[in-house]
Design a protein around this motif. Structure first.
Motif, short mmCIF file in Angstrom:
data_model
loop_
_atom_site.label_atom_id
_atom_site.label_comp_id
_atom_site.label_asym_id
_atom_site.label_seq_id
_atom_site.Cartn_x
_atom_site.Cartn_y
_atom_site.Cartn_z
N TRP A 28 -24.46 34.84 143.59
CA TRP A 28 -23.52 34.17 142.68
C TRP A 28 -24.25 33.09 141.87
O TRP A 28 -24.90 32.21 142.44
CB TRP A 28 -22.37 33.57 143.51
CG TRP A 28 -21.35 32.84 142.71
CD1 TRP A 28 -21.00 31.53 142.86
CD2 TRP A 28 -20.51 33.36 141.67
NE1 TRP A 28 -20.01 31.20 141.97
CE2 TRP A 28 -19.70 32.30 141.21
CE3 TRP A 28 -20.38 34.61 141.05
CZ2 TRP A 28 -18.76 32.46 140.19
CZ3 TRP A 28 -19.45 34.77 140.02
CH2 TRP A 28 -18.66 33.71 139.62
N THR A 29 -24.16 33.22 140.57
CA THR A 29 -24.85 32.30 139.66
C THR A 29 -23.79 31.52 138.91
O THR A 29 -22.92 32.12 138.26
CB THR A 29 -25.75 33.11 138.71
OG1 THR A 29 -26.74 33.78 139.51
CG2 THR A 29 -26.45 32.23 137.70
N TYR A 30 -23.84 30.24 138.98
CA TYR A 30 -22.75 29.44 138.43
C TYR A 30 -23.30 28.11 137.93
O TYR A 30 -24.08 27.45 138.61
CB TYR A 30 -21.71 29.19 139.53
CG TYR A 30 -20.50 28.41 139.06
CD1 TYR A 30 -19.38 29.06 138.57
CD2 TYR A 30 -20.50 27.03 139.12
CE1 TYR A 30 -18.28 28.35 138.12
CE2 TYR A 30 -19.40 26.30 138.68
CZ TYR A 30 -18.31 26.96 138.19
OH TYR A 30 -17.22 26.26 137.74
N LEU A 31 -22.82 27.72 136.73
CA LEU A 31 -23.22 26.43 136.16
C LEU A 31 -21.95 25.62 135.90
O LEU A 31 -20.96 26.18 135.38
CB LEU A 31 -23.96 26.68 134.84
CG LEU A 31 -24.68 25.50 134.24
CD1 LEU A 31 -25.94 25.15 135.04
CD2 LEU A 31 -25.07 25.82 132.79
N ASP A 32 -21.98 24.37 136.26
CA ASP A 32 -20.82 23.50 136.01
C ASP A 32 -20.44 23.61 134.52
O ASP A 32 -21.31 23.56 133.65
CB ASP A 32 -21.24 22.05 136.35
CG ASP A 32 -20.06 21.10 136.29
OD1 ASP A 32 -19.22 21.24 135.39
OD2 ASP A 32 -20.01 20.21 137.16
N GLY A 41 -28.40 27.82 132.00
CA GLY A 41 -28.19 29.04 132.79
C GLY A 41 -29.46 29.88 132.75
O GLY A 41 -29.94 30.38 133.77
N LYS A 42 -30.02 30.01 131.56
CA LYS A 42 -31.24 30.82 131.41
C LYS A 42 -32.40 30.17 132.16
O LYS A 42 -33.22 30.87 132.75
CB LYS A 42 -31.60 30.97 129.93
CG LYS A 42 -30.66 31.91 129.21
CD LYS A 42 -31.03 32.06 127.76
CE LYS A 42 -31.76 33.35 127.53
NZ LYS A 42 -31.84 33.65 126.08
N LYS A 43 -32.44 28.85 132.15
CA LYS A 43 -33.52 28.16 132.86
C LYS A 43 -33.42 28.44 134.37
O LYS A 43 -34.42 28.76 135.02
CB LYS A 43 -33.38 26.65 132.60
CG LYS A 43 -34.51 25.87 133.11
CD LYS A 43 -34.40 24.41 132.71
CE LYS A 43 -35.50 23.65 133.44
NZ LYS A 43 -35.27 22.24 133.49
C1 COA Z 1 -23.38 32.49 133.33
C2 COA Z 1 -23.77 31.03 133.16
C3 COA Z 1 -24.55 30.56 134.40
C4 COA Z 1 -24.69 30.94 131.93
O1 COA Z 1 -25.12 29.60 131.78
P1 COA Z 1 -25.18 28.87 130.34
O2 COA Z 1 -26.07 27.70 130.47
O3 COA Z 1 -23.83 28.67 129.83
O4 COA Z 1 -25.90 29.97 129.45
P2 COA Z 1 -27.11 29.73 128.42
O5 COA Z 1 -26.78 28.57 127.53
O6 COA Z 1 -28.40 29.65 129.17
O7 COA Z 1 -27.00 31.07 127.58
C5 COA Z 1 -27.15 32.33 128.15
C6 COA Z 1 -26.77 33.39 127.15
O8 COA Z 1 -25.35 33.52 127.09
C7 COA Z 1 -24.90 33.42 125.73
N1 COA Z 1 -23.59 32.78 125.77
C8 COA Z 1 -23.31 31.51 126.10
N2 COA Z 1 -21.97 31.32 126.09
C9 COA Z 1 -21.42 32.52 125.74
C10 COA Z 1 -20.09 32.99 125.56
N3 COA Z 1 -19.04 32.17 125.75
N4 COA Z 1 -19.89 34.28 125.22
C11 COA Z 1 -20.95 35.12 125.05
N5 COA Z 1 -22.23 34.74 125.21
C12 COA Z 1 -22.45 33.45 125.54
C13 COA Z 1 -25.96 32.59 125.04
O9 COA Z 1 -25.96 32.86 123.66
C14 COA Z 1 -27.21 33.12 125.72
O10 COA Z 1 -27.59 34.39 125.22
P3 COA Z 1 -28.82 34.58 124.20
O11 COA Z 1 -30.02 34.07 124.90
O12 COA Z 1 -28.84 36.06 123.99
O13 COA Z 1 -28.45 33.78 123.00
C15 COA Z 1 -22.54 30.11 132.94
O14 COA Z 1 -21.92 30.47 131.74
C16 COA Z 1 -21.52 30.17 134.06
O15 COA Z 1 -21.64 29.50 135.07
N6 COA Z 1 -20.46 31.03 133.90
C17 COA Z 1 -19.40 31.15 134.89
C18 COA Z 1 -19.84 31.86 136.15
C19 COA Z 1 -20.38 33.23 135.90
O16 COA Z 1 -19.98 33.93 135.00
N7 COA Z 1 -21.32 33.63 136.76
C20 COA Z 1 -21.95 34.93 136.70
C21 COA Z 1 -21.24 35.88 137.59
S1 COA Z 1 -21.96 37.50 137.56
#
Ligand code: COA
Length: 230
Positions: A28-32, A41-43
């Motif tokens: 499970w990958t999750y960011l506040d 998230g990418k980092k």
């Molecule tokens: C998934 C998650 C960890 C990503 O972290 P983040 O810091 O928001 O993401 P980043 O800023 O690093 O961006 C990651 C990619 O998502 C894209 N992105 C960000 N928000 C988006 C949105 N609302 N819709 C579509 N794409 C989106 C970014 O453009 C980026 O893609 P790119 O590199 O092709 O441009 C975070 O959104 C999260 O915790 N989500 C809820 C929990 C979840 O979904 N967990 C995964 C379960 S399988």
């Protein structure tokens, strides 16, 4: 874990799949919410993948739901993040978590896997020894199975359509909607009985067990099965 001073901003991780060669699942990958959309998230994922490379991992998989809230897919960012690291869709389990909510499994190779490696066919005696509702799903079941030692000429046979029917009947009694089964790709005797009772092949996780040995996925929709056989 992604930490800023003493504040936890997000979590991610991995687990190794037992009895496989360097195969992992992303956990499970999750960011506040406050910190999303800034590349963190990418980092975090990049750090996990680097760690796995150090561990000499061969392949990693991740499961993603297509759940929507008010018409918006809540895992869209996650999916886009995985794809940006090179993960590719390998299997889609329709109606897996619930009716209308599918599961997509994506895979990423750490080392190029050859298409030329062929793993020898096997015909072990497979016996079902249990069934259960799959965690996180509403009404999706699977059967547990084991390989029994065959005793030569008078050995036991592998599972038959009748054995599968017993399991299907039991899942129906428990109110199940759907059955998902997985088997290694080199078990040649599984296909006929599965087909005979209506299981459909839905795809494979390539090189899941080892290079050249895939995980085949089958599903069986129980809705309407009773009506058809009446
Ligand atoms: C998934 C998650 C960890 C990503 O972290 P983040 O810091 O928001 O993401 P980043 O800023 O690093 O961006 C990651 C990619 O998502 C894209 N992105 C960000 N928000 C988006 C949105 N609302 N819709 C579509 N794409 C989106 C970014 O453009 C980026 O893609 P790119 O590199 O092709 O441009 C975070 O959104 C999260 O915790 N989500 C809820 C929990 C979840 O979904 N967990 C995964 C379960 S399988």
């Amino acid at each position: 874990m992604l930490v800023d001073d003493e504040t936890v901003l997000g979590i991610s991780g991995y687990r190794e799949v037992e009895n496989c060669d360097g195969t992992y699942y992303l956990s499970w990958t999750y960011l506040d919410e406050k910190y999303r959309g800034q590349g963190l998230g990418k980092k975090m994922l990049g750090n996990v993948l680097d760690r796995l490379r150090e561990l000499d991992a061969r392949k990693i998989f991740v499961k993603v739901s297509d759940y929507q809230e008010d018409g918006i897919s809540i895992y869209a960012a996650a999916l886009s993040m995985y794809k940006s690291f090179g993960f590719e869709v390998e299997v889609v389990g329709e109606d897996f978590y619930d009716q209308g909510e599918s599961q997509t499994i994506l895979g990423l190779e750490f080392k190029p896997q050859s298409d030329e490696i062929v793993v020898a066919d096997e015909k072990p005696v497979i016996r079902f020894n249990g069934l259960f509702e799959i965690a996180e799903t509403d009404g999706a079941y699977t059967f547990e199975w084991i390989v029994e030692k065959s005793t030569g000429l008078f050995g036991k046979r592998s599972f038959s359509p009748e054995d599968l029917e017993v399991g299907i009947g039991s899942v129906k009694e428990q109110g199940g909607r759907k059955i998902f089964l997985t088997f290694p790709s080199n078990l040649v005797l599984i296909h006929r009985p599965l087909q005979a009772v209506g299981f459909k092949y839905v795809g494979q996780l390539r090189d899941y067990y080892e290079e050249g040995l895939h995980e085949l996925h089958f599903s069986h929709d129980l809705e309407g099965v009773g009506e058809l056989s009446e």
